[in-house]
Design an enzyme around this catalytic site. Structure first.
Site, PDB file in Angstrom:
ATOM      1  N   GLU A 113     -71.871  15.933 -66.866  1.00  0.00           N
ATOM      2  CA  GLU A 113     -72.491  14.633 -66.756  1.00  0.00           C
ATOM      3  C   GLU A 113     -72.317  14.060 -65.414  1.00  0.00           C
ATOM      4  O   GLU A 113     -72.481  12.902 -64.974  1.00  0.00           O
ATOM      5  CB  GLU A 113     -71.983  13.619 -67.946  1.00  0.00           C
ATOM      6  CG  GLU A 113     -72.372  13.837 -69.295  1.00  0.00           C
ATOM      7  CD  GLU A 113     -72.154  13.009 -70.378  1.00  0.00           C
ATOM      8  OE1 GLU A 113     -71.856  11.631 -69.748  1.00  0.00           O
ATOM      9  OE2 GLU A 113     -71.876  13.345 -71.389  1.00  0.00           O
ATOM     10  N   LYS A 119     -76.933   6.395 -80.193  1.00  0.00           N
ATOM     11  CA  LYS A 119     -77.880   7.507 -79.641  1.00  0.00           C
ATOM     12  C   LYS A 119     -79.099   7.711 -80.407  1.00  0.00           C
ATOM     13  O   LYS A 119     -79.053   8.336 -81.357  1.00  0.00           O
ATOM     14  CB  LYS A 119     -77.017   8.659 -79.553  1.00  0.00           C
ATOM     15  CG  LYS A 119     -75.771   8.942 -78.772  1.00  0.00           C
ATOM     16  CD  LYS A 119     -75.002   9.933 -78.976  1.00  0.00           C
ATOM     17  CE  LYS A 119     -73.874  10.281 -78.049  1.00  0.00           C
ATOM     18  NZ  LYS A 119     -72.745  11.275 -78.318  1.00  0.00           N
TER      19      LYS A 119
HETATM   20  C1  2PG Z   1     -70.683  11.573 -76.061  1.00  0.00           C
HETATM   21  C2  2PG Z   1     -71.794  12.205 -75.412  1.00  0.00           C
HETATM   22  C3  2PG Z   1     -72.052  11.655 -74.181  1.00  0.00           C
HETATM   23  P1  2PG Z   1     -72.752  14.621 -75.917  1.00  0.00           P
HETATM   24  O1  2PG Z   1     -69.995  12.029 -76.797  1.00  0.00           O
HETATM   25  O2  2PG Z   1     -70.656  10.117 -76.096  1.00  0.00           O
HETATM   26  O3  2PG Z   1     -70.847  11.890 -73.052  1.00  0.00           O
HETATM   27  O4  2PG Z   1     -71.740  13.483 -75.470  1.00  0.00           O
HETATM   28  O5  2PG Z   1     -73.882  14.182 -75.669  1.00  0.00           O
HETATM   29  O6  2PG Z   1     -72.213  15.952 -75.570  1.00  0.00           O
HETATM   30  O7  2PG Z   1     -72.446  14.305 -77.720  1.00  0.00           O
HETATM   31 MG    MG Z   2     -68.817  10.422 -77.787  1.00  0.00          MG
END
Ligand code: 2PG
Ligand code: MG
Length: 428
Positions: free
Chosen positions: A205, A336
């Site tokens: 990232e 998300k």
């Molecule tokens: C998280 C995300 C972003 P990933 O764990 O919060 O950093 O990671 O998209 O790999 O789940």
């Molecule tokens: Mg996380």
């Protein structure tokens, strides 16, 4: 002019890890168009919407032709003729068509890209930016950003166990100033790594590659970077995404770097020691997704002064957020959209958290594109906080830069959530 959906087109594009992902264009009868893109996580909750991948040897199994076929076939058949202005109805139709708890039939990558494309098409038809379309006449604030300075965990070959070492510019007066402060700390951290002979590029990232001897050494260096950049700890605070499901579960936590194993109580003692010694304002997934009791114990111990965020623990699910509120398991939710699989389900989780006065952090995934939709969601929903990764790599900078443009468009009235964003306080 009609806002009915006329056409749905899916195509394969490529994400920031060079893996294929799903992009969807939606065209309305009035000519309005919208585009949605599916991001992809590496550290994933077991209950989140799953990406449908082709498997097999090609492209490491990450191919998306099945997901694209689902959009161009059954999804298009289902939503063509529906009104893009009725996001809830479109998303309900996607949920019903899929019929599984984790979108495993159509693929969460197929459904989220479609759902976002419909949302964008509706905003385009209304002739307003997406954030304004979502906010309506309501006032909004610029979110408090969380920016990764060191990567780790699944995003850095597990070089350190903790996944994200982030900063929160709580003392900035504006989003613009928050970015300036971040740039100074990111640079200072890079220089410290350089001087220690440990600057080895960046992680997934964009955070500096974590070449440390212990997990705590990263915290020490981050605190030194904040000091070297000239900020007080009430101006620039630390946030951790422990992502503990990646190195723990069933009440055991094993740090690969230190070669030490802890039970939940001992692990919480380690974390509480860090909270006491470093300017940590926020901790995400301190324990594994199966450790509800550990979450509750950690929140009981530090939740009065530290934001405790559920990510893998809550997977952007309104019902899990409701239960966590009742059990006092944490006090903030990571949002998300692709964990839920549709915009409306993401929004529902956000609203449950908002009504409980919880912190709300709209978040990118570790696999991203130039897409900036989450910036508009964070501002339009007045979430208060935004997490998109580090201060490097264009799939990250595109999002910070979009937020700056929106702050500029809002003009002098733009309010920056700052410290209050953490607590998701209603607008004063
Ligand atoms: C998280 C995300 C972003 P990933 O764990 O919060 O950093 O990671 O998209 O790999 O789940
Ligand atoms: Mg996380």
């Amino acid at each position: 002019m009609s806002t009915l959906i006329q056409q749905v087109i899916a195509r394969r594009i490529w994400d920031s890890r060079g893996r294929p992902t799903v992009e969807v264009d939606v065209v309305l009868r009035n000519g309005g168009r919208g585009r949605g893109v599916a991001p992809a996580g590496a550290s994933r909750g077991s209950r989140e919407a799953v990406d449908l991948r082709d498997g097999g040897g090609a492209l490491g199994g990450f191919g998306v032709s099945l997901a694209l076929a689902n959009v161009n076939g059954p999804i298009a058949q289902c939503i063509v003729g529906m009104d893009a202005m009725d996001q809830q109805a479109v998303d309900d139709a996607l949920v019903a068509l899929d019929g599984t708890p984790t979108k495993s039939a159509l693929g969460g990558n197929a459904t989220i890209a479609t759902s976002l494309a419909v949302l964008h098409a509706a905003a385009a038809s209304a002739g307003v930016p997406l954030w304004r379309h979502l906010a309506g006449d309501r006032a909004v604030r610029m979110p408090l950003p969380e920016i990764q300075i060191f990567g780790g965990g699944a995003h850095a070959g597990r070089r350190v166990d903790i996944q994200d070492f982030l900063v929160m510019p709580v003392g900035a007066a504006s989003f613009d100033e928050a970015m300036v402060m971040t740039a100074e700390v990111y640079r200072a951290a890079g220089e410290l790594m350089d001087r220690a002979g440990r600057r080895c590029g960046v992680a997934d990232e964009g955070g500096w590659w974590p070449d440390f001897k212990s997990n705590e050494e990263a915290l020490e260096m981050l605190t030194r970077a904040i000091d070297a950049a000239g900020f007080r700890h009430d101006q620039m605070a630390i946030s951790l995404d422990v992502a503990a499901s990646e190195f723990g579960g069933k009440g055991r936590y094993t740090l690969g770097l230190e070669q030490r194993s802890y039970d939940t109580g001992e692990w919480l003692d380690v974390l509480q020691g860090w909270v006491a010694r470093y300017p940590i304002l926020s901790v995400e997934d301190p324990v594994a997704e199966d450790d509800a009791e550990g979450m509750r114990a950690f929140t009981a111990a530090v939740g009065d002064r530290v934001q405790v965020i559920g990510d893998d623990f809550l997977v952007t699910d309104a019902q899990l957020v409701r239960e966590a509120i009742a059990n006092k398991s944490c006090n903030a939710v990571l949002l998300k959209p692709n964990q839920a699989g549709t915009v409306s389900e993401t929004r529902a989780a956000m609203e449950v958290a908002r009504d409980a006065q919880w912190g709300r952090v709209v978040s990118a995934r570790s696999g991203e594109t130039e897409d900036v939709a989450i910036v508009h969601l964070a501002i339009g929903w007045d979430a208060g906080q935004l997490k998109v990764g580090s201060f490097a790599r264009s799939e990250r900078m595109a999002k910070w830069n979009e937020a700056l443009r929106i702050e500029g468009d809002i003009g002098v009235q733009a309010a920056y959530a700052g410290y209050a964003g953490r607590k998701a306080l209603p607008i004063a």
